[in-house]
Design a protein around this motif. Structure first.
Motif, PDB file in Angstrom:
ATOM      1  N   TYR A  26       0.820  -1.218   0.000  1.00  5.48           N
ATOM      2  CA  TYR A  26       0.000   0.000   0.000  1.00  5.48           C
ATOM      3  C   TYR A  26       0.853   1.267   0.000  1.00  5.48           C
ATOM      4  CZ  TYR A  26      -4.315  -2.594   0.157  1.00  5.48           C
ATOM      5  OH  TYR A  26      -5.365  -3.421  -0.160  1.00  5.48           O
ATOM      6  N   ASP A  27       2.056   1.207   0.527  1.00  2.67           N
ATOM      7  CA  ASP A  27       2.967   2.345   0.396  1.00  2.67           C
ATOM      8  C   ASP A  27       3.249   2.600  -1.086  1.00  2.67           C
ATOM      9  OD1 ASP A  27       3.027   2.545   3.162  1.00  2.67           O
ATOM     10  OD2 ASP A  27       5.065   1.718   3.357  1.00  2.67           O
ATOM     11  N   ARG A  28       3.436   1.542  -1.854  1.00  2.28           N
ATOM     12  CA  ARG A  28       3.644   1.683  -3.298  1.00  2.28           C
ATOM     13  C   ARG A  28       2.364   2.159  -3.989  1.00  2.28           C
ATOM     14  NH1 ARG A  28       7.832  -0.483  -6.223  1.00  2.28           N
ATOM     15  NH2 ARG A  28       9.521  -1.435  -5.035  1.00  2.28           N
ATOM     16  N   VAL A  29       1.227   1.594  -3.602  1.00  3.29           N
ATOM     17  CA  VAL A  29      -0.057   1.971  -4.206  1.00  3.29           C
ATOM     18  C   VAL A  29      -0.312   3.465  -4.040  1.00  3.29           C
ATOM     19  CG1 VAL A  29      -2.574   1.763  -3.922  1.00  3.29           C
ATOM     20  CG2 VAL A  29      -1.149  -0.297  -4.091  1.00  3.29           C
ATOM     21  N   GLU A  30      -0.010   3.990  -2.871  1.00  2.00           N
ATOM     22  CA  GLU A  30      -0.265   5.412  -2.614  1.00  2.00           C
ATOM     23  C   GLU A  30       0.578   6.328  -3.502  1.00  2.00           C
ATOM     24  OE1 GLU A  30       0.236   5.650   1.663  1.00  2.00           O
ATOM     25  OE2 GLU A  30      -1.925   5.406   1.968  1.00  2.00           O
ATOM     26  N   ARG A  31       1.630   5.791  -4.116  1.00  2.00           N
ATOM     27  CA  ARG A  31       2.476   6.571  -5.030  1.00  2.00           C
ATOM     28  C   ARG A  31       2.234   6.210  -6.500  1.00  2.00           C
ATOM     29  NH1 ARG A  31       6.191   4.504  -1.270  1.00  2.00           N
ATOM     30  NH2 ARG A  31       7.190   3.255  -2.892  1.00  2.00           N
ATOM     31  N   ASP A  32       1.249   5.359  -6.760  1.00  2.00           N
ATOM     32  CA  ASP A  32       1.009   4.838  -8.106  1.00  2.00           C
ATOM     33  C   ASP A  32      -0.241   5.479  -8.699  1.00  2.00           C
ATOM     34  OD1 ASP A  32      -0.185   3.006 -10.162  1.00  2.00           O
ATOM     35  OD2 ASP A  32       1.647   1.879  -9.733  1.00  2.00           O
ATOM     36  N   GLU A  33      -0.055   6.229  -9.785  1.00  2.00           N
ATOM     37  CA  GLU A  33      -1.167   6.967 -10.388  1.00  2.00           C
ATOM     38  C   GLU A  33      -2.272   6.056 -10.911  1.00  2.00           C
ATOM     39  OE1 GLU A  33       1.440   5.646 -13.596  1.00  2.00           O
ATOM     40  OE2 GLU A  33       1.926   6.681 -11.734  1.00  2.00           O
ATOM     41  N   THR A  36      -3.861   4.428  -7.195  1.00  2.00           N
ATOM     42  CA  THR A  36      -4.236   5.300  -6.081  1.00  2.00           C
ATOM     43  C   THR A  36      -5.685   5.781  -6.157  1.00  2.00           C
ATOM     44  OG1 THR A  36      -3.429   7.087  -4.684  1.00  2.00           O
ATOM     45  CG2 THR A  36      -3.463   7.510  -7.046  1.00  2.00           C
ATOM     46  N   GLY A  42      -5.743   8.123   0.577  1.00  2.00           N
ATOM     47  CA  GLY A  42      -4.769   7.173   1.109  1.00  2.00           C
ATOM     48  C   GLY A  42      -5.423   5.903   1.631  1.00  2.00           C
ATOM     49  N   VAL A  43      -4.583   4.976   2.025  1.00  2.00           N
ATOM     50  CA  VAL A  43      -5.042   3.678   2.508  1.00  2.00           C
ATOM     51  C   VAL A  43      -5.036   3.719   4.035  1.00  2.00           C
ATOM     52  CG1 VAL A  43      -4.668   1.189   2.445  1.00  2.00           C
ATOM     53  CG2 VAL A  43      -4.019   2.596   0.471  1.00  2.00           C
TER      54      VAL A  43
END
Length: 155
Positions: A26-33, A36, A42-43
């Motif tokens: 989810y850290d990666r997801v929050e930076r993925d256009e 996200t 945010g998650v």
């Protein structure tokens, strides 16, 4: 013997390792256009915890998602109507695979094959179930994923 083969949950390192995986993902997801958009704002901690509980159960850990969070039906409800694209499905799976590296999960081929097997199965099912008007299986148990054809090598 089968009783000597650890669960994927135990092999990964238990709840703490699964939670690391989910946090790294989810850290990666929050930076993925591309991904996200599914998580405006945010998650949340609650979401991360619930997903870690799901993955723990799927990989052979305690059945806490079924007992406390509604089991398969609840997970299905989170995906119905999302209209996930093929590109989003692929990004989800590849991002989770990268998160397994970030979380320092075991990198033996057998474990990673089982992990990717579940990612492919689960993301393709989520893709199908997310389509408007999809004919979904409404009631099923939480899957209990195993090693498939290649249990861990133990000398």
């Amino acid at each position: 013997m089968a009783e000597d083969v650890p669960t994927l949950y135990d092999w990964a390192g238990g709840r703490a390792a699964i939670r690391r995986l989910i946090d790294c993902f989810y850290d990666r997801v929050e930076r993925d256009e591309l991904l996200t958009a599914f998580f405006p704002g945010g998650v949340s901690e609650e979401h991360r915890d619930h997903v870690a509980t799901w993955w723990s159960e799927v990989f052979g850990g305690p059945d806490d998602y079924t007992r406390h969070h509604g089991g398969y039906e609840r997970m299905l409800a989170h995906h119905v109507g999302l209209n996930i694209t093929a590109e989003q499905r692929h990004r989800f799976a590849s991002t989770m695979s990268l998160a397994a590296d970030d979380a320092e999960l075991p990198d033996d081929p057998e474990f990673r094959a089982a992990l990717v097997g579940y990612l492919e199965w689960g993301t393709r099912l989520a893709l199908q179930n997310s389509r408007p008007g999809a004919d979904v299986v409404e009631h099923a148990p939480v899957p209990r994923w195993g090693w498939g054809v290649a249990p861990p090598y133990q000398p």
